[in-house]
Design an enzyme around this catalytic site. Structure first.
Site, PDB file in Angstrom:
ATOM      1  N   ASP A 261       0.947  -1.342  -0.013  1.00 34.02           N
ATOM      2  CA  ASP A 261       0.087   0.069   0.040  1.00 34.02           C
ATOM      3  C   ASP A 261       0.912   1.085  -0.132  1.00 34.02           C
ATOM      4  O   ASP A 261       0.382   2.390   0.019  1.00 34.02           O
ATOM      5  CB  ASP A 261      -0.951  -0.083   1.080  1.00 34.02           C
ATOM      6  CG  ASP A 261      -0.208   0.028   2.444  1.00 34.02           C
ATOM      7  OD1 ASP A 261       0.831   0.018   2.568  1.00 34.02           O
ATOM      8  OD2 ASP A 261      -1.172   0.069   3.531  1.00 34.02           O
ATOM      9  N   SER A 262       2.334   1.013   0.073  1.00 33.76           N
ATOM     10  CA  SER A 262       3.061   2.104  -0.277  1.00 33.76           C
ATOM     11  C   SER A 262       2.977   2.747  -1.658  1.00 33.76           C
ATOM     12  O   SER A 262       3.359   3.803  -1.874  1.00 33.76           O
ATOM     13  CB  SER A 262       4.624   1.775  -0.162  1.00 33.76           C
ATOM     14  OG  SER A 262       4.753   0.738  -1.008  1.00 33.76           O
TER      15      SER A 262
ATOM     16  N   GLU B 104       9.863  -3.612  10.375  1.00 32.87           N
ATOM     17  CA  GLU B 104       9.760  -2.361   9.809  1.00 32.87           C
ATOM     18  C   GLU B 104      10.576  -1.392  10.788  1.00 32.87           C
ATOM     19  O   GLU B 104      10.123  -1.073  11.893  1.00 32.87           O
ATOM     20  CB  GLU B 104       8.747  -1.638   9.065  1.00 32.87           C
ATOM     21  CG  GLU B 104       9.103  -0.525   8.391  1.00 32.87           C
ATOM     22  CD  GLU B 104       8.001   0.061   7.320  1.00 32.87           C
ATOM     23  OE1 GLU B 104       7.285  -0.667   7.174  1.00 32.87           O
ATOM     24  OE2 GLU B 104       8.161   1.182   6.849  1.00 32.87           O
TER      25      GLU B 104
ATOM     26  N   LYS C  34      -1.159  -9.661   3.170  1.00 32.22           N
ATOM     27  CA  LYS C  34      -0.160  -8.935   4.384  1.00 32.22           C
ATOM     28  C   LYS C  34      -1.231  -8.172   5.191  1.00 32.22           C
ATOM     29  O   LYS C  34      -1.993  -7.417   4.623  1.00 32.22           O
ATOM     30  CB  LYS C  34       1.105  -8.175   4.046  1.00 32.22           C
ATOM     31  CG  LYS C  34       1.846  -7.705   5.036  1.00 32.22           C
ATOM     32  CD  LYS C  34       3.245  -7.107   4.600  1.00 32.22           C
ATOM     33  CE  LYS C  34       3.258  -5.668   3.928  1.00 32.22           C
ATOM     34  NZ  LYS C  34       2.751  -4.921   5.020  1.00 32.22           N
TER      35      LYS C  34
ATOM     36  N   GLU D 173      -1.107  -5.516   8.996  1.00 32.82           N
ATOM     37  CA  GLU D 173      -0.183  -4.801   9.750  1.00 32.82           C
ATOM     38  C   GLU D 173      -0.776  -4.995  11.239  1.00 32.82           C
ATOM     39  O   GLU D 173      -1.798  -4.894  11.463  1.00 32.82           O
ATOM     40  CB  GLU D 173      -0.142  -3.082   9.452  1.00 32.82           C
ATOM     41  CG  GLU D 173       0.533  -2.714   8.148  1.00 32.82           C
ATOM     42  CD  GLU D 173       0.826  -1.201   7.888  1.00 32.82           C
ATOM     43  OE1 GLU D 173       0.405  -0.523   8.860  1.00 32.82           O
ATOM     44  OE2 GLU D 173       1.170  -0.928   7.098  1.00 32.82           O
TER      45      GLU D 173
ATOM     46  N   ASP E  15      -1.163  -6.495  -0.133  1.00 35.45           N
ATOM     47  CA  ASP E  15      -1.208  -5.806   0.836  1.00 35.45           C
ATOM     48  C   ASP E  15      -2.774  -5.181   1.727  1.00 35.45           C
ATOM     49  O   ASP E  15      -3.255  -4.486   0.682  1.00 35.45           O
ATOM     50  CB  ASP E  15      -0.074  -4.446   0.787  1.00 35.45           C
ATOM     51  CG  ASP E  15       0.228  -4.139   2.275  1.00 35.45           C
ATOM     52  OD1 ASP E  15       0.178  -4.664   3.134  1.00 35.45           O
ATOM     53  OD2 ASP E  15       0.973  -3.213   2.076  1.00 35.45           O
TER      54      ASP E  15
HETATM   55  O1  KIV Z   1       3.512  -1.001   1.583  1.00 38.98           O
HETATM   56  C1  KIV Z   1       4.827  -1.485   1.568  1.00 38.98           C
HETATM   57  O2  KIV Z   1       5.611  -1.059   0.672  1.00 38.98           O
HETATM   58  C2  KIV Z   1       5.346  -2.280   2.895  1.00 38.98           C
HETATM   59  C3  KIV Z   1       6.646  -2.424   3.007  1.00 38.98           C
HETATM   60  C4  KIV Z   1       7.520  -1.240   3.219  1.00 38.98           C
HETATM   61  C5  KIV Z   1       6.932  -3.459   3.888  1.00 38.98           C
HETATM   62  O3  KIV Z   1       4.472  -2.575   3.713  1.00 38.98           O
END
Ligand code: KIV
Length: 308
Positions: A47-48, A185, A116, A118, A86
């Site tokens: 989600d970056s 992280e 994934k 968090e 994510d």
């Molecule tokens: O969203 C993302 O890119 C991440 C990584 C930084 C682990 O969660």
């Protein structure tokens, strides 16, 4: 599952053999293709994307629909790397049912292999529920960008003994909840090292030092597509922003001064056809309603096309 896909068992074996796991983020087909060609093990459709692709300040505004769109383009492109979807903010925060429903969307509608999420706390029962539905879950502790406001910004986590102990407890709890790997992280090196040796599942570090079982970086960061100040852990392996800007500036200049397109980049036609084409329009100007001007000659042109 695609043939040749990296399995969760193989991933666990990499940790047992002490072989490092390589993960990078991917958001589109060209990036995913290049990452697979480079031998990357895991592609995280992170989600970056909120920051590096969609132009937001953070990850919170990213929606399920956006994540599904990006994940599809990655999963349809690659064979071997494990594709991790994510789960965006809000997609697993309300209830276990919601979390399972959205995890299923990642797998069914976007072709993700696993998801994934968090945090620990409420995320533990979410992870348990998703794993019970038959979908692999990667955990993520330490700096968790979706909780940026609660954490007081993008700051290193686990720097006091109490917070480090909590991080270890969270990682162990995520493993017990069924996570197959855990991202650490922005965690001090000795804390990440202790977590890594305490877990049977692999840890993937980002700003967590060399003891982790693997490493992840954001694609745009490692290629130098993002510019300006970056977190300490970012290593830029290329300066693609410079390269792209140089190419675009040259293109713009060449269009404006007429250097592009030159003969090498254009298409011609045979002298015969050019002659016929010119005759077709020589006797009468082209009609504004799109009808062929020059009657007979235009028919000849069409006839030649049918014959060729
Ligand atoms: O969203 C993302 O890119 C991440 C990584 C930084 C682990 O969660």
């Amino acid at each position: 599952m695609k043939p040749g896909k990296l399995t969760l068992l193989e991933l666990a074996e990499l940790k047992s053999r002490g072989e490092k796991i390589v993960m990078v983020t991917a958001y589109d087909a060209p990036g995913a293709r290049l990452a697979e060609q480079a031998g990357i093990d895991i592609l995280l459709v992170g989600d970056s994307a909120g920051m590096v692709v969609l132009g937001h300040e953070g990850t919170v505004p990213v929606t399920m629909e956006e994540m599904l769109f990006l994940t599809r383009s990655v999963s349809r492109t690659v064979e071997r790397p494990l594709v991790v979807g994510d789960m965006p903010f809000g997609s697993y925060h309300v209830s276990d049912e919601d979390a399972v429903r959205n995890a299923i969307r990642f797998v069914k509608e976007a072709g993700a292999d696993v998801v994934k999420l968090e945090g620990a706390g409420p995320s533990l029962s979410r992870a348990r529920a998703i794993v019970s539905a038959g979908i692999g879950v990667m955990g993520h502790v330490g700096l968790t960008p979706q909780s940026e406001t609660m954490l007081g910004g993008y700051k290193t986590q686990g720097r006091t003994a109490a917070k480090a102990r909590q991080l270890l407890a969270d990682a162990l709890a995520l493993e017990a909840a069924g996570c197959f790997a855990i991202v650490l992280e922005a965690v001090p090196v000795p804390v990440a090292a202790r977590i890594t040796e305490s877990l049977t599942v692999p840890t993937i570090g980002i700003g967590a030092g060399p003891a982790c079982d693997g490493q992840v970086l954001v694609y745009h960061d490692l290629l130098g597509l993002t510019e300006g100040r970056a977190p300490r852990f970012v290593k830029r392996y290329a300066k693609l922003a410079d390269e792209i800007r140089r190419a675009l500036t040259t293109y713009a200049g060449e269009v404006r001064d007429g250097a592009y397109p030159d003969e090498e980049h254009t298409y011609g036609m045979s002298e015969d056809e050019l002659e016929l084409f010119s005759q077709a329009f020589s006797s009468e100007p082209a009609r504004p309603d799109g009808g062929a001007g020059g009657g007979v000659s235009a028919e000849r042109v069409e006839q030649r096309h049918r014959e060729s």
